[in-house]
Design a protein around this motif. Structure first.
Motif, PDB file in Angstrom:
ATOM      1  N   GLY A 183      47.513  38.215  46.112  1.00 22.61           N
ATOM      2  CA  GLY A 183      46.935  37.824  47.398  1.00 22.61           C
ATOM      3  C   GLY A 183      47.976  37.204  48.313  1.00 22.61           C
ATOM      4  O   GLY A 183      48.020  37.506  49.519  1.00 22.61           O
ATOM      5  N   MET A 184      48.838  36.359  47.757  1.00 28.26           N
ATOM      6  CA  MET A 184      49.875  35.720  48.582  1.00 28.26           C
ATOM      7  C   MET A 184      50.817  36.751  49.176  1.00 28.26           C
ATOM      8  O   MET A 184      51.137  36.715  50.366  1.00 28.26           O
ATOM      9  CB  MET A 184      50.683  34.729  47.729  1.00 28.26           C
ATOM     10  N   ILE A 185      51.263  37.679  48.318  1.00 28.69           N
ATOM     11  CA  ILE A 185      52.204  38.699  48.798  1.00 28.69           C
ATOM     12  C   ILE A 185      51.528  39.564  49.867  1.00 28.69           C
ATOM     13  O   ILE A 185      52.138  39.884  50.898  1.00 28.69           O
ATOM     14  CB  ILE A 185      52.701  39.577  47.623  1.00 28.69           C
ATOM     15  N   ALA A 186      50.261  39.911  49.609  1.00 34.06           N
ATOM     16  CA  ALA A 186      49.535  40.735  50.581  1.00 34.06           C
ATOM     17  C   ALA A 186      49.499  40.039  51.941  1.00 34.06           C
ATOM     18  O   ALA A 186      49.721  40.665  52.984  1.00 34.06           O
ATOM     19  CB  ALA A 186      48.111  41.009  50.076  1.00 34.06           C
ATOM     20  N   ALA A 187      49.228  38.736  51.948  1.00 38.63           N
ATOM     21  CA  ALA A 187      49.159  37.995  53.214  1.00 38.63           C
ATOM     22  C   ALA A 187      50.544  37.826  53.834  1.00 38.63           C
ATOM     23  O   ALA A 187      50.706  37.943  55.048  1.00 38.63           O
ATOM     24  CB  ALA A 187      48.507  36.634  52.973  1.00 38.63           C
ATOM     25  N   GLN A 188      51.561  37.577  53.008  1.00 35.30           N
ATOM     26  CA  GLN A 188      52.911  37.360  53.532  1.00 35.30           C
ATOM     27  C   GLN A 188      53.498  38.636  54.128  1.00 35.30           C
ATOM     28  O   GLN A 188      54.162  38.611  55.155  1.00 35.30           O
ATOM     29  CB  GLN A 188      53.832  36.855  52.406  1.00 35.30           C
ATOM     30  N   HIS A 189      53.266  39.759  53.459  1.00 33.94           N
ATOM     31  CA  HIS A 189      53.892  41.017  53.873  1.00 33.94           C
ATOM     32  C   HIS A 189      52.979  41.861  54.748  1.00 33.94           C
ATOM     33  O   HIS A 189      53.406  42.901  55.242  1.00 33.94           O
ATOM     34  CB  HIS A 189      54.293  41.853  52.647  1.00 33.94           C
ATOM     35  N   GLY A 190      51.715  41.459  54.857  1.00 35.97           N
ATOM     36  CA  GLY A 190      50.766  42.275  55.589  1.00 35.97           C
ATOM     37  C   GLY A 190      50.561  43.636  54.933  1.00 35.97           C
ATOM     38  O   GLY A 190      50.477  44.667  55.598  1.00 35.97           O
ATOM     39  N   VAL A 191      50.496  43.648  53.595  1.00 36.07           N
ATOM     40  CA  VAL A 191      50.250  44.913  52.885  1.00 36.07           C
ATOM     41  C   VAL A 191      48.951  44.790  52.077  1.00 36.07           C
ATOM     42  O   VAL A 191      48.370  43.709  52.004  1.00 36.07           O
ATOM     43  CB  VAL A 191      51.422  45.266  51.930  1.00 36.07           C
ATOM     44  N   SER A 192      48.540  45.898  51.448  1.00 33.29           N
ATOM     45  CA  SER A 192      47.328  45.852  50.643  1.00 33.29           C
ATOM     46  C   SER A 192      47.624  45.127  49.334  1.00 33.29           C
ATOM     47  O   SER A 192      48.784  44.970  48.940  1.00 33.29           O
ATOM     48  CB  SER A 192      46.846  47.273  50.338  1.00 33.29           C
ATOM     49  N   VAL A 193      46.546  44.729  48.656  1.00 36.60           N
ATOM     50  CA  VAL A 193      46.703  44.025  47.384  1.00 36.60           C
ATOM     51  C   VAL A 193      47.371  44.921  46.343  1.00 36.60           C
ATOM     52  O   VAL A 193      48.198  44.472  45.562  1.00 36.60           O
ATOM     53  CB  VAL A 193      45.331  43.521  46.892  1.00 36.60           C
ATOM     54  N   SER A 194      47.039  46.203  46.354  1.00 36.18           N
ATOM     55  CA  SER A 194      47.638  47.076  45.338  1.00 36.18           C
ATOM     56  C   SER A 194      49.120  47.308  45.621  1.00 36.18           C
ATOM     57  O   SER A 194      49.927  47.382  44.697  1.00 36.18           O
ATOM     58  CB  SER A 194      46.865  48.396  45.223  1.00 36.18           C
ATOM     59  N   ASP A 195      49.514  47.374  46.912  1.00 32.89           N
ATOM     60  CA  ASP A 195      50.945  47.467  47.236  1.00 32.89           C
ATOM     61  C   ASP A 195      51.664  46.187  46.824  1.00 32.89           C
ATOM     62  O   ASP A 195      52.815  46.218  46.366  1.00 32.89           O
ATOM     63  CB  ASP A 195      51.147  47.703  48.738  1.00 32.89           C
ATOM     64  N   ALA A 196      50.967  45.059  46.997  1.00 33.90           N
ATOM     65  CA  ALA A 196      51.559  43.771  46.602  1.00 33.90           C
ATOM     66  C   ALA A 196      51.838  43.769  45.107  1.00 33.90           C
ATOM     67  O   ALA A 196      52.892  43.313  44.660  1.00 33.90           O
ATOM     68  CB  ALA A 196      50.604  42.631  46.960  1.00 33.90           C
ATOM     69  N   PHE A 197      50.905  44.339  44.341  1.00 30.12           N
ATOM     70  CA  PHE A 197      51.083  44.391  42.883  1.00 30.12           C
ATOM     71  C   PHE A 197      52.265  45.287  42.529  1.00 30.12           C
ATOM     72  O   PHE A 197      53.091  44.946  41.681  1.00 30.12           O
ATOM     73  CB  PHE A 197      49.800  44.894  42.219  1.00 30.12           C
ATOM     74  N   THR A 198      52.352  46.442  43.194  1.00 28.72           N
ATOM     75  CA  THR A 198      53.468  47.368  42.937  1.00 28.72           C
ATOM     76  C   THR A 198      54.805  46.676  43.192  1.00 28.72           C
ATOM     77  O   THR A 198      55.744  46.796  42.399  1.00 28.72           O
ATOM     78  CB  THR A 198      53.350  48.612  43.841  1.00 28.72           C
ATOM     79  N   ALA A 199      54.876  45.933  44.297  1.00 27.56           N
ATOM     80  CA  ALA A 199      56.118  45.244  44.646  1.00 27.56           C
ATOM     81  C   ALA A 199      56.488  44.231  43.569  1.00 27.56           C
ATOM     82  O   ALA A 199      57.643  44.175  43.123  1.00 27.56           O
ATOM     83  CB  ALA A 199      55.951  44.537  45.996  1.00 27.56           C
ATOM     84  N   MET A 200      55.495  43.478  43.131  1.00 20.10           N
ATOM     85  CA  MET A 200      55.739  42.445  42.133  1.00 20.10           C
ATOM     86  C   MET A 200      56.169  43.075  40.817  1.00 20.10           C
ATOM     87  O   MET A 200      57.089  42.619  40.153  1.00 20.10           O
ATOM     88  CB  MET A 200      54.455  41.620  41.949  1.00 20.10           C
ATOM     89  N   ARG A 201      55.503  44.178  40.455  1.00 16.18           N
ATOM     90  CA  ARG A 201      55.801  44.818  39.181  1.00 16.18           C
ATOM     91  C   ARG A 201      57.190  45.446  39.179  1.00 16.18           C
ATOM     92  O   ARG A 201      57.935  45.327  38.206  1.00 16.18           O
ATOM     93  CB  ARG A 201      54.743  45.874  38.852  1.00 16.18           C
ATOM     94  N   SER A 202      57.557  46.095  40.281  1.00 11.32           N
ATOM     95  CA  SER A 202      58.883  46.731  40.269  1.00 11.32           C
ATOM     96  C   SER A 202      59.976  45.664  40.267  1.00 11.32           C
ATOM     97  O   SER A 202      61.012  45.846  39.627  1.00 11.32           O
ATOM     98  CB  SER A 202      59.049  47.701  41.445  1.00 11.32           C
ATOM     99  N   TYR A 203      59.726  44.542  40.931  1.00  3.48           N
ATOM    100  CA  TYR A 203      60.714  43.462  40.900  1.00  3.48           C
ATOM    101  C   TYR A 203      60.859  42.919  39.479  1.00  3.48           C
ATOM    102  O   TYR A 203      61.971  42.675  38.999  1.00  3.48           O
ATOM    103  CB  TYR A 203      60.299  42.343  41.858  1.00  3.48           C
ATOM    104  N   ALA A 204      59.715  42.752  38.796  1.00  6.42           N
ATOM    105  CA  ALA A 204      59.724  42.220  37.427  1.00  6.42           C
ATOM    106  C   ALA A 204      60.443  43.178  36.490  1.00  6.42           C
ATOM    107  O   ALA A 204      61.258  42.769  35.666  1.00  6.42           O
ATOM    108  CB  ALA A 204      58.286  41.985  36.942  1.00  6.42           C
ATOM    109  N   ARG A 205      60.184  44.483  36.644  1.00  7.69           N
ATOM    110  CA  ARG A 205      60.800  45.483  35.774  1.00  7.69           C
ATOM    111  C   ARG A 205      62.307  45.514  35.981  1.00  7.69           C
ATOM    112  O   ARG A 205      63.072  45.590  35.034  1.00  7.69           O
ATOM    113  CB  ARG A 205      60.223  46.866  36.077  1.00  7.69           C
ATOM    114  N   ARG A 206      62.703  45.474  37.240  1.00  9.58           N
ATOM    115  CA  ARG A 206      64.128  45.539  37.547  1.00  9.58           C
ATOM    116  C   ARG A 206      64.878  44.382  36.906  1.00  9.58           C
ATOM    117  O   ARG A 206      65.948  44.549  36.352  1.00  9.58           O
ATOM    118  CB  ARG A 206      64.313  45.498  39.062  1.00  9.58           C
TER     119      ARG A 206
END
Lengths: 238, 254
Positions: free
Chosen positions: B192-215
């Motif tokens: 939710g925080m990422i979605a609000a900060q970036h102005g993206v959907s919740v599922s895009d926020a999850f993708t961003a978080m997951r790819s950062y974690a994987r990397r």
């Protein structure tokens, strides 16, 4: 009176169809103790979390109301680490739980018996028994209900023990479709929008649900859809 | 002479200790005291093998230095060491035999003017996990009945240990359950925080978080916590998600 071992054996030997073990436990508890319905929920340090099982809609409402409002007998039972027995909710008045009592009475709940599921200082959840008519439980019935709460704790641990040690809840510990994820996501969005902590954001969400007489999940979905937007406190939160 | 009632009282007291708020050390001390009383012994100790197979003193009937040394000096030899290594009880060993079997340990026994020493195994199925060690100054032997009683006490001590392990296991599982619950919440909040900060959907926020974690090879929950406490800047996440989206992310982002 049935012991923990007898109840566990009974649950293991009965064909429960598609019902989960926690659901079967709630049904067995409602059959053994003279109450209208039984529910089981998980609690965290922040208050009510997942609904694990319920015998009927009213029992679900009993737990959902407390998730929305952040107050009620189950919240207190978990926080205080002791049973909270409220045989006459109507007479208890709304001093103790301003939001919860009128809403619970409107749902047809007249008596609540909330038993914490804990291991020492670790609070796992609450077993909630309700009645559609006021009245105390005899000491024998309270003892039997406490045995069921011990069984409930054991079942929670047994189910979670089946999961590889990690961060995933056993699927039988989560009732799908109650919108918990949306509530937590909306909380995160509100924390950014209103520039407040996560705890304060959840309070803002609860306050909005209470003020507009809607469920917290419904308000959360509006936040996610950007139909509702929060702002820092010195501005209007609309 | 020990009466039946005395015996019963002692076992009831031990059983009470098992079910109430259980404290292993306190329980073990009570048990050694009971052993001294019931068997008319002068010192009793519970010895337990540690992970390396060395015997450690869990509790003793007296905290006097001379008594403690009786147990603590049994590193390489002594009745409890024999019981632990071989299994069967070692009982009614008089002073002369002590001198022959365990010369280094014999000095302690003589200093304590003990006339006999005994060790009863603490058994967990086929395995011996330690022993109940008894020292007597009174003349005479422990009778078969005394030895049965001593074995009963050693078995209760073993049950106490199992109880302690079961309690700890329940606590561990409870913590894991609580941890799993909290992790779910933290991840949803961070979405939710990422979605609000970036102005993206919740599922895009999850993708961003997951790819950062994987990397970074980090657990998702840890990244989520960093998002919430502000130690992970929104810009860092954005860089990670945009580069993974366009698949040009071979260079690590500065």
């Amino acid at each position: 009176m049935d012991t923990v071992q007898q109840i566990l054996r009974h649950l293991a030997s009965t064909d429960r169809g598609p019902a989960t073990l926690p659901q079967a436990l709630c049904v067995a508890c409602a059959a053994s103790v003279p109450v209208s319905g039984v529910g089981m929920s998980l609690m965290s340090a922040h208050g009510p979390e997942e609904v694990v099982a319920a015998t009927d809609e009213v029992a679900t409402t009993l737990m959902e109301l407390q998730f929305t409002l952040g107050e009620g007998p189950c919240v207190d039972a978990s926080a205080l680490g002791r049973p909270v027995l409220q045989p006459q909710l109507r007479r208890a008045g709304s001093d103790r739980w301003t939001g919860f009592v009128p809403a619970a009475l409107a749902a047809g709940i007249e008596a609540v018996f909330a038993l914490p599921l804990h291991i020492g200082a670790i609070r796992l959840g609450v077993l909630s028994l309700y009645r559609d008519a006021p009245g105390v439980l005899t000491p024998e019935c309270v003892s039997q209900a406490l045995v069921f709460s011990d069984v409930a704790t054991q079942i929670l641990l047994d189910l979670q023990a089946q999961m590889p040690a990690g961060d995933v809840l056993h699927p039988d510990l989560v009732v799908a479709g109650l919108g918990r994820a949306q509530v937590h996501q909306a909380t995160g969005m509100i924390a950014v929008q209103a520039e407040v902590s996560m705890a304060a954001a959840l309070m803002l969400l609860r306050a909005r649900a209470y003020r507009t007489d809607r469920s917290i999940t419904a308000v959360a979905c509006d936040v996610l859809a950007s139909t509702i937007r929060f702002h820092p406190l010195d501005e209007d939160d609309d | 002479m020990i009466t039946q009632q005395h015996l019963l009282d002692a076992f009831v007291e031990l059983a009470d200790t098992l079910v109430s708020e259980f404290d292993l050390i306190d329980f073990a001390h009570t048990l050694t005291g009971t052993a001294v009383d019931l068997l008319e012994a002068d010192a009793a100790g519970l010895m337990l093998a540690d992970q390396r197979g060395n015997l450690q003193l869990l509790a003793s009937s007296s905290l006097e230095t001379r008594t403690l040394e009786l147990f603590e000096l049994q590193h390489n030899e002594g009745p409890c060491v024999d019981v632990y290594r071989t299994g069967p009880p070692v009982t009614n060993i008089d002073r002369a035999e002590v001198g022959q079997r365990w010369p280094a340990f014999a000095a302690q026994v003589q200093a304590g003017t003990f006339s006999s020493v005994h060790a009863i195994p603490m058994r967990l199925r086929d395995q011996t996990i330690g022993g109940l060690n008894l020292f007597l100054t009174r003349p005479g032997h422990l009778s078969d009945r005394d030895l049965d009683l001593a074995q009963g006490l050693a078995d209760i001590a073993t049950i106490g240990l199992l109880q302690e392990r079961a309690v700890q296991e329940r606590q561990l599982l409870g913590e894991q359950l609580q941890g799993a619950l909290n992790t779910r919440i933290v991840i949803e909040q961070a979405k939710g925080m990422i979605a609000a900060q970036h102005g993206v959907s919740v599922s895009d926020a999850f993708t961003a978080m997951r790819s950062y974690a994987r990397r970074g090879g980090q657990p998702l929950a840890q990244i989520a916590r960093q998002v919430i406490d502000g130690t992970l800047e929104p810009a860092q996440l954005r860089a990670a998600s945009s580069s993974s989206a366009t698949r040009t992310g071979s260079e690590p982002t500065p």
